[in-house]
Design a protein around this motif. Structure first.
Motif, PDB file in Angstrom:
ATOM      1  N   GLY A 287      31.214  46.945  38.396  1.00 30.20           N
ATOM      2  CA  GLY A 287      30.017  46.203  38.777  1.00 30.20           C
ATOM      3  C   GLY A 287      30.323  45.059  39.723  1.00 30.20           C
ATOM      4  O   GLY A 287      29.620  44.845  40.718  1.00 30.20           O
ATOM      5  N   LEU A 288      31.375  44.307  39.428  1.00 28.30           N
ATOM      6  CA  LEU A 288      31.827  43.245  40.326  1.00 28.30           C
ATOM      7  C   LEU A 288      33.353  43.222  40.378  1.00 28.30           C
ATOM      8  O   LEU A 288      33.946  43.548  41.384  1.00 28.30           O
ATOM      9  CB  LEU A 288      31.281  41.880  39.895  1.00 28.30           C
ATOM     10  N   GLY A 289      33.976  42.862  39.272  1.00 28.58           N
ATOM     11  CA  GLY A 289      35.433  42.763  39.252  1.00 28.58           C
ATOM     12  C   GLY A 289      35.876  41.352  38.930  1.00 28.58           C
ATOM     13  O   GLY A 289      36.398  40.645  39.802  1.00 28.58           O
ATOM     14  N   ASN A 290      35.668  40.920  37.671  1.00 31.40           N
ATOM     15  CA  ASN A 290      36.051  39.566  37.277  1.00 31.40           C
ATOM     16  C   ASN A 290      37.536  39.310  37.481  1.00 31.40           C
ATOM     17  O   ASN A 290      37.940  38.230  37.914  1.00 31.40           O
ATOM     18  CB  ASN A 290      35.706  39.333  35.804  1.00 31.40           C
ATOM     19  N   ALA A 291      38.359  40.299  37.144  1.00 29.14           N
ATOM     20  CA  ALA A 291      39.801  40.098  37.268  1.00 29.14           C
ATOM     21  C   ALA A 291      40.214  39.882  38.719  1.00 29.14           C
ATOM     22  O   ALA A 291      41.147  39.116  39.001  1.00 29.14           O
ATOM     23  CB  ALA A 291      40.551  41.293  36.671  1.00 29.14           C
ATOM     24  N   THR A 292      39.514  40.533  39.645  1.00 24.39           N
ATOM     25  CA  THR A 292      39.803  40.317  41.064  1.00 24.39           C
ATOM     26  C   THR A 292      39.499  38.875  41.447  1.00 24.39           C
ATOM     27  O   THR A 292      40.285  38.219  42.148  1.00 24.39           O
ATOM     28  CB  THR A 292      38.980  41.279  41.938  1.00 24.39           C
ATOM     29  N   LEU A 293      38.360  38.370  41.003  1.00 23.92           N
ATOM     30  CA  LEU A 293      38.004  36.970  41.271  1.00 23.92           C
ATOM     31  C   LEU A 293      39.050  36.023  40.681  1.00 23.92           C
ATOM     32  O   LEU A 293      39.455  35.042  41.320  1.00 23.92           O
ATOM     33  CB  LEU A 293      36.633  36.654  40.687  1.00 23.92           C
ATOM     34  N   GLU A 294      39.495  36.310  39.463  1.00 28.16           N
ATOM     35  CA  GLU A 294      40.491  35.452  38.824  1.00 28.16           C
ATOM     36  C   GLU A 294      41.831  35.520  39.559  1.00 28.16           C
ATOM     37  O   GLU A 294      42.546  34.508  39.642  1.00 28.16           O
ATOM     38  CB  GLU A 294      40.643  35.865  37.358  1.00 28.16           C
TER      39      GLU A 294
END
Length: 379
Positions: A287-294
């Protein structure tokens, strides 16, 4: 000024992206004087069950996924909303969203229901073994989702899918990217996984299941090891799931068992990210990719297969390289090229974008959207 009282609803307190978003929003609400958040879950279980503030009210009222629980859900929600004087319900994830909208259909007097969609809808509709569900699920979306007071999607791609497949009024939508709590990364401990003298650490994060497609990452990493002609590089995957033994067996078959590490679930992702050099996501859909943002927040560049979420983030982040789904050779080449760079870094512009996603700023966008829709209903 009156405080807006929100009931946020999730399934469990697992360590997935949606649950972390809720935790970040709850923590951000503690320093605000315009909102109170109460939490309701089907089961008060999961790695994050002790992470929420002790003062947080968390209601537990049993499983609600199945349609036949709709009447019980409606009664439970009505009881909670009355006791807590709730102004609006905010639900997260598809199964929970549908459950809340069924309850609202049965009990129209419930507060308005706002839903947050974290997952690509097309995959949910078409990547289902059951032919019956493939035919009926779009109908279910079309009947339920338009009843929401508002729909928040974590990427524009999800919103476009909802409009296309579920025939929902575009005016119901807004896109609000997930928050990144950089404070969790301050003072992070060093990861126990260390590369050799010539090597670097590649990291990924997620449930060990088919959706994350870690088998493709292992194949690509094996090609990278061969291309770099040494065995000092390391691959770390944080997470737990039913594919653990399969991934270990695959690493042995590929001859990279000594370079592959599975530390398990970690609530301190930043500690591992801070010690890594490159983040790679091989999700089939995201859907987005929280781990990528982190990872960007931790200062390391990223490679991702093409998903709705990665395409969204690539519009904002220069240190994110996209690779086509199913292209193991292309993925291996991208990893090898990145690891050959003298210094892997994230630009100041990328870091500034991450700063725009602090939990307080994201919560403010939630509140603005909810208040706008509530006022529109009253007028």
């Amino acid at each position: 000024m009156s405080r807006l009282r929100l009931l946020m609803v999730a399934d469990t307190l697992a360590g997935g992206g949606a649950e972390r978003v809720i935790l970040d929003l709850v923590n951000a609400s503690l320093s605000r004087d315009d909102v109170d958040i109460v939490l309701a879950v089907s089961q008060k279980a999961g790695p994050l069950k002790d992470a929420f503030p002790k003062s947080m009210k968390i209601y537990e009222y049993g499983a609600f996924r199945a349609a036949h629980n709709a009447f019980a859900n409606a009664r439970a929600l009505r009881k909670i909303c009355t006791a807590e004087r709730i102004d609006a319900i905010v639900s997260h994830m598809t199964t929970v969203n549908k459950a809340m909208l069924r309850a609202k259909l049965i009990a129209p007097a419930l507060p308005p229901v706002f839903i947050v969609e974290h997952t690509e809808i097309a995959r949910q509709i078409f990547d289902i073994p059951s032919a019956w569900k493939r035919r009926t699920r779009p109908i279910e979306f079309r009947l339920l989702y338009p009843r929401a007071a508002g729909i928040m999607t974590v990427s524009q791609g999800i919103g476009e899918e909802l409009k296309r497949f579920c025939e929902i009024n575009p005016r119901l939508f807004t896109t609000i990217l997930n928050p990144v709590d950089r404070k969790r990364g301050q003072g992070a401990a060093v990861s126990p996984v260390q590369a050799g003298p010539k090597g670097r650490v590649v990291i990924s994060v997620g449930r060990l299941d088919g959706v994350k497609n870690f088998k493709a990452l292992l194949r690509a990493f094996a090609q990278t090891v061969a291309a770099r002609e040494h065995r000092d590089d390391r691959l770390v995957i944080l997470g737990e799931g039913y594919q653990r033994e399969r991934l270990v067996a695959q690493a042995q078959k590929l001859g990279i068992a000594g370079q592959f590490h599975l530390p398990g679930f970690s609530d301190d992702i930043f500690a591992h990210l801070a010690a890594a050099d490159l983040f790679v996501s091989t999700s089939l859909y995201e859907g987005l990719g929280n781990a990528t943002l982190e990872a960007i927040a931790a200062g390391i560049p990223c490679i991702s297969t093409v998903t709705a979420g990665s395409q969204e983030l690539a519009q904002h982040i220069t240190a994110l390289q996209l690779v086509a789904q199913g292209d193991d050779a292309g993925l291996a080449e991208a990893i090898t090229t990145q690891l050959a760079e003298d210094r892997l870094k994230v630009s100041a512009a990328d870091q500034a974008f991450i700063e725009s996603l602090t939990p307080d700023r994201v919560l403010a966008r939630y509140l603005e959207f909810i208040e706008t829709k509530r006022k529109g209903r009253d007028e």
